[in-house]
Design a protein around this motif. Structure first.
Motif, PDB file in Angstrom:
ATOM      1  N   CYS A  78      33.639 -26.803  23.153  1.00  0.00           N
ATOM      2  CA  CYS A  78      32.279 -26.468  22.744  1.00  0.00           C
ATOM      3  C   CYS A  78      31.767 -25.241  23.495  1.00  0.00           C
ATOM      4  O   CYS A  78      31.067 -24.404  22.920  1.00  0.00           O
ATOM      5  CB  CYS A  78      31.342 -27.645  22.974  1.00  0.00           C
ATOM      6  SG  CYS A  78      31.625 -29.001  21.809  1.00  0.00           S
ATOM      7  N   HIS A 102      18.305 -33.337  22.566  1.00  0.00           N
ATOM      8  CA  HIS A 102      19.133 -34.542  22.430  1.00  0.00           C
ATOM      9  C   HIS A 102      18.452 -35.620  21.604  1.00  0.00           C
ATOM     10  O   HIS A 102      17.301 -35.951  21.860  1.00  0.00           O
ATOM     11  CB  HIS A 102      19.506 -35.080  23.822  1.00  0.00           C
ATOM     12  CG  HIS A 102      20.489 -34.201  24.528  1.00  0.00           C
ATOM     13  ND1 HIS A 102      20.113 -33.296  25.501  1.00  0.00           N
ATOM     14  CD2 HIS A 102      21.819 -34.048  24.355  1.00  0.00           C
ATOM     15  CE1 HIS A 102      21.194 -32.638  25.900  1.00  0.00           C
ATOM     16  NE2 HIS A 102      22.238 -33.067  25.224  1.00  0.00           N
ATOM     17  N   TRP A 141      18.100 -27.357  25.406  1.00  0.00           N
ATOM     18  CA  TRP A 141      18.990 -28.485  25.097  1.00  0.00           C
ATOM     19  C   TRP A 141      18.182 -29.565  24.401  1.00  0.00           C
ATOM     20  O   TRP A 141      17.177 -30.055  24.944  1.00  0.00           O
ATOM     21  CB  TRP A 141      19.592 -29.060  26.383  1.00  0.00           C
ATOM     22  CG  TRP A 141      20.643 -28.182  26.985  1.00  0.00           C
ATOM     23  CD1 TRP A 141      20.467 -27.193  27.910  1.00  0.00           C
ATOM     24  CD2 TRP A 141      22.052 -28.215  26.695  1.00  0.00           C
ATOM     25  NE1 TRP A 141      21.677 -26.611  28.215  1.00  0.00           N
ATOM     26  CE2 TRP A 141      22.659 -27.217  27.481  1.00  0.00           C
ATOM     27  CE3 TRP A 141      22.859 -28.992  25.846  1.00  0.00           C
ATOM     28  CZ2 TRP A 141      24.036 -26.974  27.446  1.00  0.00           C
ATOM     29  CZ3 TRP A 141      24.225 -28.755  25.814  1.00  0.00           C
ATOM     30  CH2 TRP A 141      24.794 -27.752  26.608  1.00  0.00           C
ATOM     31  N   CYS A 146      26.977 -30.434  18.423  1.00  0.00           N
ATOM     32  CA  CYS A 146      28.273 -31.074  18.577  1.00  0.00           C
ATOM     33  C   CYS A 146      28.585 -31.918  17.351  1.00  0.00           C
ATOM     34  O   CYS A 146      27.814 -32.791  16.959  1.00  0.00           O
ATOM     35  CB  CYS A 146      28.287 -31.976  19.813  1.00  0.00           C
ATOM     36  SG  CYS A 146      28.349 -31.008  21.327  1.00  0.00           S
ATOM     37  N   GLU A 193      29.945 -28.651  29.862  1.00  0.00           N
ATOM     38  CA  GLU A 193      29.878 -27.409  29.084  1.00  0.00           C
ATOM     39  C   GLU A 193      29.125 -26.329  29.855  1.00  0.00           C
ATOM     40  O   GLU A 193      29.524 -25.167  29.869  1.00  0.00           O
ATOM     41  CB  GLU A 193      29.143 -27.646  27.759  1.00  0.00           C
ATOM     42  CG  GLU A 193      29.982 -28.291  26.696  1.00  0.00           C
ATOM     43  CD  GLU A 193      29.243 -28.265  25.366  1.00  0.00           C
ATOM     44  OE1 GLU A 193      28.711 -27.201  24.992  1.00  0.00           O
ATOM     45  OE2 GLU A 193      29.175 -29.326  24.714  1.00  0.00           O
ATOM     46  N   HIS A 208      21.148 -26.006  21.779  1.00  0.00           N
ATOM     47  CA  HIS A 208      22.376 -26.788  21.745  1.00  0.00           C
ATOM     48  C   HIS A 208      21.960 -28.230  21.538  1.00  0.00           C
ATOM     49  O   HIS A 208      21.193 -28.763  22.325  1.00  0.00           O
ATOM     50  CB  HIS A 208      23.153 -26.636  23.054  1.00  0.00           C
ATOM     51  CG  HIS A 208      24.548 -27.196  22.989  1.00  0.00           C
ATOM     52  ND1 HIS A 208      25.643 -26.478  23.369  1.00  0.00           N
ATOM     53  CD2 HIS A 208      25.014 -28.385  22.569  1.00  0.00           C
ATOM     54  CE1 HIS A 208      26.737 -27.218  23.204  1.00  0.00           C
ATOM     55  NE2 HIS A 208      26.376 -28.390  22.714  1.00  0.00           N
ATOM     56  N   HIS A 262      35.665 -30.815  26.659  1.00  0.00           N
ATOM     57  CA  HIS A 262      34.432 -30.077  26.923  1.00  0.00           C
ATOM     58  C   HIS A 262      34.564 -28.574  26.704  1.00  0.00           C
ATOM     59  O   HIS A 262      33.636 -27.921  26.275  1.00  0.00           O
ATOM     60  CB  HIS A 262      33.966 -30.334  28.362  1.00  0.00           C
ATOM     61  CG  HIS A 262      34.028 -31.772  28.755  1.00  0.00           C
ATOM     62  ND1 HIS A 262      33.284 -32.738  28.120  1.00  0.00           N
ATOM     63  CD2 HIS A 262      34.776 -32.421  29.682  1.00  0.00           C
ATOM     64  CE1 HIS A 262      33.552 -33.922  28.666  1.00  0.00           C
ATOM     65  NE2 HIS A 262      34.463 -33.753  29.612  1.00  0.00           N
ATOM     66  N   HIS A 312      27.856 -32.377  28.048  1.00  0.00           N
ATOM     67  CA  HIS A 312      27.051 -31.154  28.100  1.00  0.00           C
ATOM     68  C   HIS A 312      26.919 -30.607  29.520  1.00  0.00           C
ATOM     69  O   HIS A 312      26.846 -29.394  29.727  1.00  0.00           O
ATOM     70  CB  HIS A 312      25.686 -31.404  27.457  1.00  0.00           C
ATOM     71  CG  HIS A 312      25.789 -31.589  25.976  1.00  0.00           C
ATOM     72  ND1 HIS A 312      24.834 -32.215  25.220  1.00  0.00           N
ATOM     73  CD2 HIS A 312      26.774 -31.237  25.102  1.00  0.00           C
ATOM     74  CE1 HIS A 312      25.210 -32.237  23.947  1.00  0.00           C
ATOM     75  NE2 HIS A 312      26.390 -31.657  23.858  1.00  0.00           N
TER      76      HIS A 312
END
Length: 461
Positions: free
Chosen positions: A209, A257, A255, A29, A238, A224, A206, A235
């Motif tokens: 993405c 982060h 995912w 992002c 998403e 991601h 949202h 997310h």
RNA sequence: GGCGGCGUGGCCGAGUGGUUAGGCAACGGUCUGCAAAACCGUCUACCCCAGUUCAAUUCUGGGCGCCGCCUCCA
């Protein structure tokens, strides 16, 4: 041993198995381009740049996509403030973003994607959501019905009941459920708008993405990334949109982060007003120091950008620069170099453990300095070691290190050269009082001289 | 209130069921005309309380404290 990553979806370290062998598809992002980015935003960009570089270095064929959110409430608000159109605001700040990011040695994405250039993809996705019963139109806007998507909450680990308990926002009267979120926003007069089956409007944040990541990477792509503050709702939403629209899951395999940047013990954020702009910090400390600070802690943890961290990162950076200045160029990787590289790989394979990787880098420098101290820069063991260092810095600090090594000791002015020569002469004549006076004088000019067996070295500070 | 994360030596920051992180600072030393840089050495920690275990900083439970998300946010 292979690569292991912490997947937010499971909160566990998992073996990294890409969808297509040897290839990695990755989406991060990017910014909403309504203002200059701050250090926290920049840290996220550095983190994922390092991850990308590492994957490439490790031999994966990486496709990297990053977006610009260039239509949004905040952009519209900013446009009104600055007396510009929202296109102009988006253009201005996406250019500013590109500049900062480039100055940090962050490689450009394979696909830099803009929301406004993918409206048809989003409209198509929204239509699919409506057809499949996951979204509904009301008052010219389209809302995602969270209770229709049974996995809603799986990423952030909450249930709908949990979330209702903590509601704090005035729900829009058009929503059926307070937690439903907009996938298409009806345009108000004067706002940028695109035609759609539901009338003029613009996409919800949202959806962009979801639509753009799948457009370039397909469903079930590998990584991601984004800040931990995007886990919910961004997310989560998403996932809901993408999996509901396609009927396929997972939308994303892993995912990742990153943690927040703290100033003191508070998160740095726009809303708290305690932010330091990335461009200001880069101007102050240089890109290399900033990159090192960004990866001095593990990417998942928060990282402090206070004074102490800054000083330490500066020392690391200086050690690197100073070693590179004196060391010979890299050559064929030596056995010793390979061992360091193995340790680096082991660290990075373990969920991108950059602090340990950085430690390995510093051990190479120490080892190299020891060799140079013993037998000088011509020691035959050095090139094979420097090669390992080059590979590591290529991943961690990118092209910044080389640029600094070359540009760092840039053309001393004639005046400085003159003073240095005078000082050398004074030293030869054992006129140390004078030599020291000249050294002080140089210091005032921002130049530090260091006497080495090879001669006087000038370091601009 | 709900969800998640964290608590390591003066400081930053990894990690582990019994074995060295690394760095910064400090101190001592080598080198140097003096410095600086570099190198060597010293400094040995794991919030509290129970439990599991031959053994816990590392596992389990409780407590305390901090942080993030729940609203735009990297």
């Amino acid at each position: 041993m292979g690569l292991v990553v912490t997947n937010t979806l499971t909160r566990k370290k998992e073996d990294f198995v890409p969808r297509d062998e040897g290839k990695v598809s990755m989406y991060v992002c990017g910014p909403t381009v309504y203002g200059d980015i701050h250090v926290g935003n920049a840290r996220a960009m550095v983190v994922f740049d390092v991850i990308r570089r590492y994957l490439l270095w490790r031999g994966f064929d990486v496709t990297f996509v990053r977006n610009y959110t260039d239509v949004d409430d905040k952009i519209i608000a900013r446009a009104a403030e600055e007396g510009l159109s929202s296109e102009e605001v988006a253009f201005k700040y996406s250019a500013a973003f590109d500049e900062v990011v480039a100055s940090l040695g962050i490689a450009a994405p394979d696909h830099p994607v803009r929301a406004t250039e993918h409206i048809p993809d989003m409209v198509e996705m929204i239509q699919s959501l409506i057809e499949r019963g996951f979204a509904y139109e009301a008052g010219g806007s389209v809302w995602f019905a969270v209770d229709k998507f049974k996995d809603y909450g799986k990423l952030s680990g909450r249930t709908l009941a949990d979330m209702r308990a903590g509601e704090r926002v005035e729900p829009d009267p058009n929503k059926r459920q307070p937690l439903d979120f907009a996938v298409w926003k009806a345009a108000k007069p004067g706002e940028p708008a695109w035609d759609s089956p539901w009338g003029p409007g613009r996409p919800g944040w949202h959806i962009e993405c979801s639509a753009m990541s799948m457009r370039y990477l397909g469903t079930g792509f590998d990584i991601h990334g984004g800040g931990s503050d995007l886990v919910f709702p961004h997310h989560e939403n998403e996932i809901a949109q993408a999996e509901a629209a396609t009927g396929e899951k997972p939308f994303v395999r892993y995912w990742l982060h990153n943690g927040m940047v703290n100033m003191g013990n508070e998160k740095m954020s726009k809303s708290l007003g305690n932010l330091v702009l990335a461009k200001d910090l880069v101007a102050e400390v240089g890109p290399q120091v900033m990159r090192i600070m960004a990866i001095a802690g593990s990417y998942r943890s928060g990282v402090d950008f206070g004074e102490a961290s800054l000083e330490q990162a500066t020392r690391v950076s200086e050690r690197l620069d100073s070693f590179r200045r004196d060391a010979p160029a890299g050559g064929k990787l030596s056995e010793e170099g390979r061992q360091f590289l193995n340790r680096f790989t082991e660290a990075m394979d373990d969920d991108f453990n950059t602090p340990v990787a950085l430690g390995t880098m510093q051990e190479i420098i120490r080892r190299g300095n020891t060799l140079m101290g013993t037998s000088g820069p011509d020691d035959p063991q050095l090139p094979g070691l420097v090669e390992a260092l080059d590979e590591i810095t290529g991943v961690l600090v990118g092209p910044v290190a080389h640029a600094q090594a070359e540009g760092g000791s840039d053309s001393p002015t004639a005046k400085i050269e003159e003073l240095v020569e005078q000082r050398d002469r004074a030293r030869k004549e054992k006129d140390f009082g004078r030599a020291d006076a000249i050294r002080d004088q140089l210091k005032q000019l921002g130049v530090v001289v260091e006497d080495t067996p090879q001669g006087t070295r000038v370091v601009s500070s």
